[in-house]
Design an enzyme around this catalytic site. Sequence first.
Site, PDB file in Angstrom:
ATOM      1  N   HIS A 198       3.317 -10.241 -13.507  1.00 23.78           N
ATOM      2  CA  HIS A 198       3.895  -8.960 -13.077  1.00 23.78           C
ATOM      3  C   HIS A 198       5.388  -9.069 -12.772  1.00 23.78           C
ATOM      4  CE1 HIS A 198      -0.270  -7.145 -11.811  1.00 23.78           C
ATOM      5  NE2 HIS A 198      -0.095  -7.198 -13.118  1.00 23.78           N
ATOM      6  N   SER A 232      -7.664  -7.926  -5.172  1.00 22.72           N
ATOM      7  CA  SER A 232      -8.706  -6.905  -5.064  1.00 22.72           C
ATOM      8  C   SER A 232      -9.362  -6.636  -6.409  1.00 22.72           C
ATOM      9  CB  SER A 232      -8.108  -5.610  -4.509  1.00 22.72           C
ATOM     10  OG  SER A 232      -7.065  -5.170  -5.353  1.00 22.72           O
ATOM     11  N   LEU A 251     -10.900 -12.732   1.109  1.00 25.94           N
ATOM     12  CA  LEU A 251     -11.269 -12.305   2.459  1.00 25.94           C
ATOM     13  C   LEU A 251     -12.510 -11.426   2.429  1.00 25.94           C
ATOM     14  CD1 LEU A 251     -10.035 -12.661   5.278  1.00 25.94           C
ATOM     15  CD2 LEU A 251      -8.739 -10.563   4.895  1.00 25.94           C
ATOM     16  N   GLU A 252     -12.570 -10.557   1.410  1.00 25.80           N
ATOM     17  CA  GLU A 252     -13.723  -9.662   1.276  1.00 25.80           C
ATOM     18  C   GLU A 252     -14.440  -9.982  -0.031  1.00 25.80           C
ATOM     19  OE1 GLU A 252     -11.428  -6.270   0.712  1.00 25.80           O
ATOM     20  OE2 GLU A 252     -10.763  -6.144   2.800  1.00 25.80           O
TER      21      GLU A 252
HETATM   22  P1  OAD Z   1      -4.260  -6.066  -3.299  1.00 22.45           P
HETATM   23  O1  OAD Z   1      -3.465  -5.637  -2.117  1.00 22.45           O
HETATM   24  O2  OAD Z   1      -4.846  -5.000  -4.157  1.00 22.45           O
HETATM   25  O3  OAD Z   1      -5.473  -6.994  -2.828  1.00 22.45           O
HETATM   26  C1  OAD Z   1      -5.299  -8.067  -1.948  1.00 22.45           C
HETATM   27  C2  OAD Z   1      -6.625  -8.777  -1.758  1.00 22.45           C
HETATM   28  O4  OAD Z   1      -6.382  -9.906  -0.920  1.00 22.45           O
HETATM   29  C3  OAD Z   1      -7.718  -7.944  -1.088  1.00 22.45           C
HETATM   30  O5  OAD Z   1      -8.937  -8.101  -1.809  1.00 22.45           O
HETATM   31  C4  OAD Z   1      -7.840  -8.546   0.314  1.00 22.45           C
HETATM   32  O6  OAD Z   1      -9.183  -8.523   0.802  1.00 22.45           O
HETATM   33  C5  OAD Z   1      -7.398  -9.986   0.063  1.00 22.45           C
HETATM   34  N1  OAD Z   1      -6.807 -10.650   1.240  1.00 22.45           N
HETATM   35  C6  OAD Z   1      -6.034 -10.123   2.213  1.00 22.45           C
HETATM   36  N2  OAD Z   1      -5.659 -11.046   3.112  1.00 22.45           N
HETATM   37  C7  OAD Z   1      -6.206 -12.223   2.688  1.00 22.45           C
HETATM   38  C8  OAD Z   1      -6.193 -13.558   3.197  1.00 22.45           C
HETATM   39  N3  OAD Z   1      -5.523 -13.885   4.304  1.00 22.45           N
HETATM   40  N4  OAD Z   1      -6.865 -14.505   2.493  1.00 22.45           N
HETATM   41  C9  OAD Z   1      -7.554 -14.185   1.362  1.00 22.45           C
HETATM   42  N5  OAD Z   1      -7.605 -12.948   0.845  1.00 22.45           N
HETATM   43  C10 OAD Z   1      -6.939 -11.967   1.495  1.00 22.45           C
HETATM   44  O7  OAD Z   1      -3.330  -7.055  -4.132  1.00 22.45           O
HETATM   45  P2  OAD Z   1      -3.452  -7.517  -5.668  1.00 22.45           P
HETATM   46  O8  OAD Z   1      -4.871  -7.609  -6.087  1.00 22.45           O
HETATM   47  O9  OAD Z   1      -2.599  -8.705  -5.811  1.00 22.45           O
HETATM   48  O10 OAD Z   1       1.307  -4.822  -9.077  1.00 22.45           O
HETATM   49  O11 OAD Z   1      -2.773  -6.295  -6.405  1.00 22.45           O
HETATM   50  C11 OAD Z   1      -2.598  -6.344  -7.802  1.00 22.45           C
HETATM   51  C12 OAD Z   1      -1.339  -5.616  -8.211  1.00 22.45           C
HETATM   52  O12 OAD Z   1      -1.332  -4.302  -7.672  1.00 22.45           O
HETATM   53  C13 OAD Z   1      -0.052  -6.233  -7.685  1.00 22.45           C
HETATM   54  O13 OAD Z   1       0.411  -7.301  -8.470  1.00 22.45           O
HETATM   55  C14 OAD Z   1       0.908  -5.082  -7.713  1.00 22.45           C
HETATM   56  C15 OAD Z   1      -0.007  -4.021  -7.144  1.00 22.45           C
HETATM   57  O14 OAD Z   1       0.307  -2.720  -7.425  1.00 22.45           O
HETATM   58  C16 OAD Z   1       2.542  -4.350  -9.347  1.00 22.45           C
HETATM   59  O15 OAD Z   1       3.379  -4.164  -8.490  1.00 22.45           O
HETATM   60  C17 OAD Z   1       2.793  -4.105 -10.789  1.00 22.45           C
END
Ligand code: OAD
Length: 229
Positions: free
Chosen positions: A107, A175, A200-201
Amino acid sequence: MGNRLVILTGAGISAESGLRTFRGNDGMWEHENIEDVCTPRALRRDPKRVMDFYNFLRKGLPSHQPNAAHIALAELEDRLGDDFLLITQNVDDLHERAGSKRVLHMHGDLMKLRCTHNENHVFLFDKEETLDTKCPFCGAGTRPDIVFFEEIPLYMDQIQEALRECDDFVYIGTSSVVYPAAGFKNFAKQFGAKVTCLNLEIPAHDRDTDVFIQGKATEIVPKWCKEFK
Ligand code: OAD
């Protein structure tokens, strides 16, 4: 030769370094409108607004440090060498600062800018981007090296090949709602990989994932890395 282990990370791995995740409680997209800062239309309509958003994130990045999960993945890479590939959806540089080398920022990269005339003109940039910032290669304008919604992620050919050939696919702190990254587990599974999720979930229904490990990244990732053979 394929990468035996392919890892995909998302915002959850950087959460304990103090960086906001995107979704859920107090996530980035609760504070910012995607349509204002993360689409090609936003860049055409108000490039300064888009640049300022990423300037703000870039400026804050040095005050955040890699955590135990980033470090454990860098150490695992030291052990596995070319059998290891890290794909990240994150635009922060915490994997690199932890010592990771085989990293694909699908990304984009907050610490880089891209030329608006030639997408191959990408360069490191740690200052504030303005409408006057020029590409050092050709003098054209610039934009953040960020893959916006509706744009195609980077390195997709290389990623597809790695997913086809890996023995293990592991996704951490994501997520799994943003495609194409959300489809990697299904793709790797079809080609025979064992699929593991560290998060985490734990999602309620997911037929592609063989092993779920629930917990905070700084606790579960170092332990999992240590045990990986
Ligand atoms: P999300 O914010 O959608 O998801 C984050 C995930 O991390 C969730 O499932 C949480 O449960 C988990 N989480 C949070 N804290 C944690 C911890 N301490 N340890 C383990 N897990 C934890 O983020 P992404 O999946 O990365 O794209 O989002 C994907 C894309 O959407 C990003 O790259 C971005 C966004 O829009 C762009 O900007 C193009």
